[in-house]
Design a protein around this motif. Structure first.
Motif, PDB file in Angstrom:
ATOM      1  N   GLY A  45       3.291 -15.904 -11.674  1.00 33.86           N
ATOM      2  CA  GLY A  45       2.913 -17.271 -11.979  1.00 33.86           C
ATOM      3  C   GLY A  45       1.444 -17.380 -12.326  1.00 33.86           C
ATOM      4  O   GLY A  45       0.634 -16.482 -12.028  1.00 33.86           O
ATOM      5  N   ALA A  46       1.066 -18.499 -12.956  1.00 32.65           N
ATOM      6  CA  ALA A  46      -0.319 -18.758 -13.352  1.00 32.65           C
ATOM      7  C   ALA A  46      -0.873 -17.642 -14.227  1.00 32.65           C
ATOM      8  O   ALA A  46      -2.058 -17.289 -14.139  1.00 32.65           O
ATOM      9  N   GLY A  47      -0.005 -17.066 -15.068  1.00 32.11           N
ATOM     10  CA  GLY A  47      -0.457 -16.015 -15.975  1.00 32.11           C
ATOM     11  C   GLY A  47      -0.702 -14.675 -15.323  1.00 32.11           C
ATOM     12  O   GLY A  47      -1.323 -13.800 -15.926  1.00 32.11           O
ATOM     13  N   GLN A  48      -0.223 -14.472 -14.094  1.00 35.20           N
ATOM     14  CA  GLN A  48      -0.418 -13.218 -13.372  1.00 35.20           C
ATOM     15  C   GLN A  48       0.856 -12.376 -13.476  1.00 35.20           C
ATOM     16  O   GLN A  48       1.965 -12.868 -13.220  1.00 35.20           O
ATOM     17  N   PHE A  49       0.698 -11.108 -13.844  1.00 36.57           N
ATOM     18  CA  PHE A  49       1.842 -10.223 -14.018  1.00 36.57           C
ATOM     19  C   PHE A  49       1.517  -8.843 -13.443  1.00 36.57           C
ATOM     20  O   PHE A  49       0.348  -8.507 -13.226  1.00 36.57           O
ATOM     21  N   VAL A  50       2.563  -8.059 -13.226  1.00 38.28           N
ATOM     22  CA  VAL A  50       2.409  -6.651 -12.854  1.00 38.28           C
ATOM     23  C   VAL A  50       3.084  -5.819 -13.931  1.00 38.28           C
ATOM     24  O   VAL A  50       4.253  -6.043 -14.268  1.00 38.28           O
ATOM     25  N   LEU A  51       2.330  -4.877 -14.507  1.00 41.76           N
ATOM     26  CA  LEU A  51       2.837  -4.008 -15.571  1.00 41.76           C
ATOM     27  C   LEU A  51       3.040  -2.591 -15.052  1.00 41.76           C
ATOM     28  O   LEU A  51       2.236  -2.099 -14.238  1.00 41.76           O
ATOM     29  N   ASP A  52       4.097  -1.951 -15.490  1.00 36.18           N
ATOM     30  CA  ASP A  52       4.322  -0.536 -15.216  1.00 36.18           C
ATOM     31  C   ASP A  52       3.896   0.241 -16.453  1.00 36.18           C
ATOM     32  O   ASP A  52       4.463   0.073 -17.537  1.00 36.18           O
ATOM     33  N   ILE A  53       2.874   1.088 -16.296  1.00 32.59           N
ATOM     34  CA  ILE A  53       2.356   1.887 -17.402  1.00 32.59           C
ATOM     35  C   ILE A  53       2.414   3.354 -16.997  1.00 32.59           C
ATOM     36  O   ILE A  53       1.687   3.791 -16.110  1.00 32.59           O
ATOM     37  N   GLY A  54       3.308   4.107 -17.610  1.00 32.01           N
ATOM     38  CA  GLY A  54       3.425   5.525 -17.316  1.00 32.01           C
ATOM     39  C   GLY A  54       3.796   5.821 -15.885  1.00 32.01           C
ATOM     40  O   GLY A  54       3.372   6.838 -15.329  1.00 32.01           O
ATOM     41  N   GLY A  55       4.578   4.921 -15.251  1.00 30.34           N
ATOM     42  CA  GLY A  55       5.001   5.140 -13.882  1.00 30.34           C
ATOM     43  C   GLY A  55       4.060   4.578 -12.846  1.00 30.34           C
ATOM     44  O   GLY A  55       4.348   4.611 -11.642  1.00 30.34           O
ATOM     45  N   SER A  56       2.921   4.047 -13.261  1.00 33.71           N
ATOM     46  CA  SER A  56       1.974   3.427 -12.342  1.00 33.71           C
ATOM     47  C   SER A  56       1.891   1.941 -12.642  1.00 33.71           C
ATOM     48  O   SER A  56       2.206   1.496 -13.746  1.00 33.71           O
ATOM     49  N   ARG A  57       1.475   1.158 -11.649  1.00 35.73           N
ATOM     50  CA  ARG A  57       1.503  -0.294 -11.798  1.00 35.73           C
ATOM     51  C   ARG A  57       0.098  -0.885 -11.820  1.00 35.73           C
ATOM     52  O   ARG A  57      -0.788  -0.431 -11.097  1.00 35.73           O
ATOM     53  N   LEU A  58      -0.060  -1.906 -12.653  1.00 35.11           N
ATOM     54  CA  LEU A  58      -1.362  -2.536 -12.825  1.00 35.11           C
ATOM     55  C   LEU A  58      -1.187  -4.055 -12.823  1.00 35.11           C
ATOM     56  O   LEU A  58      -0.359  -4.591 -13.564  1.00 35.11           O
ATOM     57  N   ALA A  59      -1.952  -4.733 -11.973  1.00 34.02           N
ATOM     58  CA  ALA A  59      -1.964  -6.190 -11.989  1.00 34.02           C
ATOM     59  C   ALA A  59      -2.716  -6.654 -13.223  1.00 34.02           C
ATOM     60  O   ALA A  59      -3.753  -6.098 -13.591  1.00 34.02           O
ATOM     61  N   ALA A  60      -2.179  -7.652 -13.918  1.00 36.14           N
ATOM     62  CA  ALA A  60      -2.779  -8.091 -15.170  1.00 36.14           C
ATOM     63  C   ALA A  60      -2.646  -9.595 -15.329  1.00 36.14           C
ATOM     64  O   ALA A  60      -1.819 -10.244 -14.678  1.00 36.14           O
ATOM     65  N   GLN A  61      -3.481 -10.124 -16.213  1.00 34.55           N
ATOM     66  CA  GLN A  61      -3.464 -11.552 -16.510  1.00 34.55           C
ATOM     67  C   GLN A  61      -3.292 -11.735 -18.003  1.00 34.55           C
ATOM     68  O   GLN A  61      -3.924 -11.044 -18.806  1.00 34.55           O
ATOM     69  N   SER A  62      -2.411 -12.640 -18.406  1.00 36.51           N
ATOM     70  CA  SER A  62      -2.162 -12.866 -19.817  1.00 36.51           C
ATOM     71  C   SER A  62      -1.877 -14.336 -20.079  1.00 36.51           C
ATOM     72  O   SER A  62      -1.159 -14.986 -19.310  1.00 36.51           O
ATOM     73  N   GLN A  63      -2.444 -14.849 -21.163  1.00 30.95           N
ATOM     74  CA  GLN A  63      -2.161 -16.212 -21.576  1.00 30.95           C
ATOM     75  C   GLN A  63      -0.854 -16.290 -22.359  1.00 30.95           C
ATOM     76  O   GLN A  63      -0.309 -17.363 -22.562  1.00 30.95           O
ATOM     77  N   SER A  64      -0.363 -15.149 -22.819  1.00 27.95           N
ATOM     78  CA  SER A  64       0.902 -15.107 -23.547  1.00 27.95           C
ATOM     79  C   SER A  64       2.066 -15.146 -22.566  1.00 27.95           C
ATOM     80  O   SER A  64       1.995 -14.543 -21.485  1.00 27.95           O
TER      81      SER A  64
END
Length: 345
Positions: A45-64
């Motif tokens: 929510g609020a543009g906050q996401f968790v991405l899996d990149i190459g088996g590792s996870r990164l918290a990210a923010q996106s307006q899309s």
């Protein structure tokens, strides 16, 4: 497309690079321009996401707007003061539906050198010695006649020098190998002459073409299928694809191979040539743009057979309706019925 950024106040879930698992990502680990594939695994929510990149996870923010399960093609566009990733679907969409020469001749440096020669003082002197030497050497190789026994070695040098593996070298910390590529030299040209419209525009077009092939190989994500540009000035558009048998079923000969040339030539139009070797037989399949051009090519079949001296059995076939190489490359990046942004959960 809005960029994706790790929130300044949040801690990354894991490494944003496939260099290691469970490491805290350091901004220096992600070189500018690196292409990444990510999957959205959590939406907070609020543009906050968790991405899996190459088996590792990164918290990210996106307006899309992003959806869980969505697959993204990303490119590192900034590393300071924070990592910034761009969704590169827009880069591909600009190619689709347009009659543009996107491959082959766009890696011809002739237009860039014309821009250099029309500028005073000579712009090449403003570059580092490494970049200047790489650009001059690559251009010189492109002007070399490859119609002799050294042609294969020259093409190999051109392919190895383009820089499809630049980000891979950077990820390993091998800055010297990364700097010794055409892409690295062109990135320096684009930065140094960003205010010189003609030079910057020509350079960025070449860089975009190189990145198109990087994206194609990234999407293939398969060690048994390889795609390479053909940076030869007499080819309007084209690429080389190689299919390698993984040998898992044990039914194939390790010496067998299959590769194909997808070309557009000024006089002959679209041409596809498929080379297949199975045991002691070499099969050549020529696809021409029309029946007339197919008949023209067919006239040289005997001469071609005589020039091949190390194969006991040779089979040659001819057909028409050769596909457009640019359209075929786009299909390899985005299979029919799919899109760059896979929104299936």
């Amino acid at each position: 497309m809005d960029p994706i950024r790790p929130p300044t106040s949040s801690t990354p879930v894991g490494s944003a690079t496939s260099q290691g698992r469970g490491q805290q990502p350091q901004q220096g680990q992600l070189p500018l321009g690196q292409l990444l594939k990510a999957v959205v695994v959590e939406a907070k929510g609020a543009g906050q996401f968790v991405l899996d990149i190459g088996g590792s996870r990164l918290a990210a923010q996106s307006q899309s707007p992003l959806s869980i399960g969505q697959t993204l093609q990303l490119q590192v566009t900034n590393t300071t003061p924070q990592i910034e990733l761009k969704i590169v679907s827009d880069t591909l969409n600009q190619f689709i539906g347009k009659s543009l020469t996107l491959v082959g001749k766009n890696i011809d440096l002739s237009a860039l050198f014309q821009n250099f020669n029309s500028t005073t003082p000579p712009p090449l002197q403003a570059l580092t010695p490494t970049s200047r030497s790489i650009i001059e050497s690559f251009f010189s190789l492109q002007q070399t006649d490859i119609g002799n026994k050294e042609g294969g070695a020259i093409l190999k040098q051109l392919l190895e020098g383009v820089g499809l593996n630049l980000e891979h070298h950077l990820a390993k910390g091998d800055k010297n190998s990364a700097a010794a590529t055409l892409k690295a030299a062109l990135l320096e040209v684009a930065h140094t002459f960003k205010s010189a419209e003609l030079i910057a525009s020509t350079t960025n077009k070449i860089i975009t073409t190189i990145e198109l092939f990087q994206l194609a190989q990234l999407n293939a994500n398969n060690d048994t299928f390889l795609i390479f540009p053909l940076p030869l000035p007499f080819i309007e558009a084209g690429y080389l694809s190689i299919e390698k048998d993984d040998g898992k079923d044990g039914s194939s000969d390790p010496d067998d191979f299959r590769f194909s040339l997808h070309l557009t030539m000024s006089e002959l139009g679209n041409i596809c040539i498929i080379f297949s070797k199975i045991k002691d037989t070499l099969m050549l399949q020529f696809q021409a743009e029309s029946a007339e051009k197919m008949q023209f090519i067919q006239q040289f079949s005997d001469e071609l057979v005589e020039s091949i001296t190390n194969m006991p059995n040779i089979s040659i076939s001819f057909s028409q309706d050769a596909p457009d190489p640019v359209a075929e490359l786009i299909k390899k990046i985005v299979p029919e019925g799919e899109s760059m942004l896979d929104t299936k959960a």
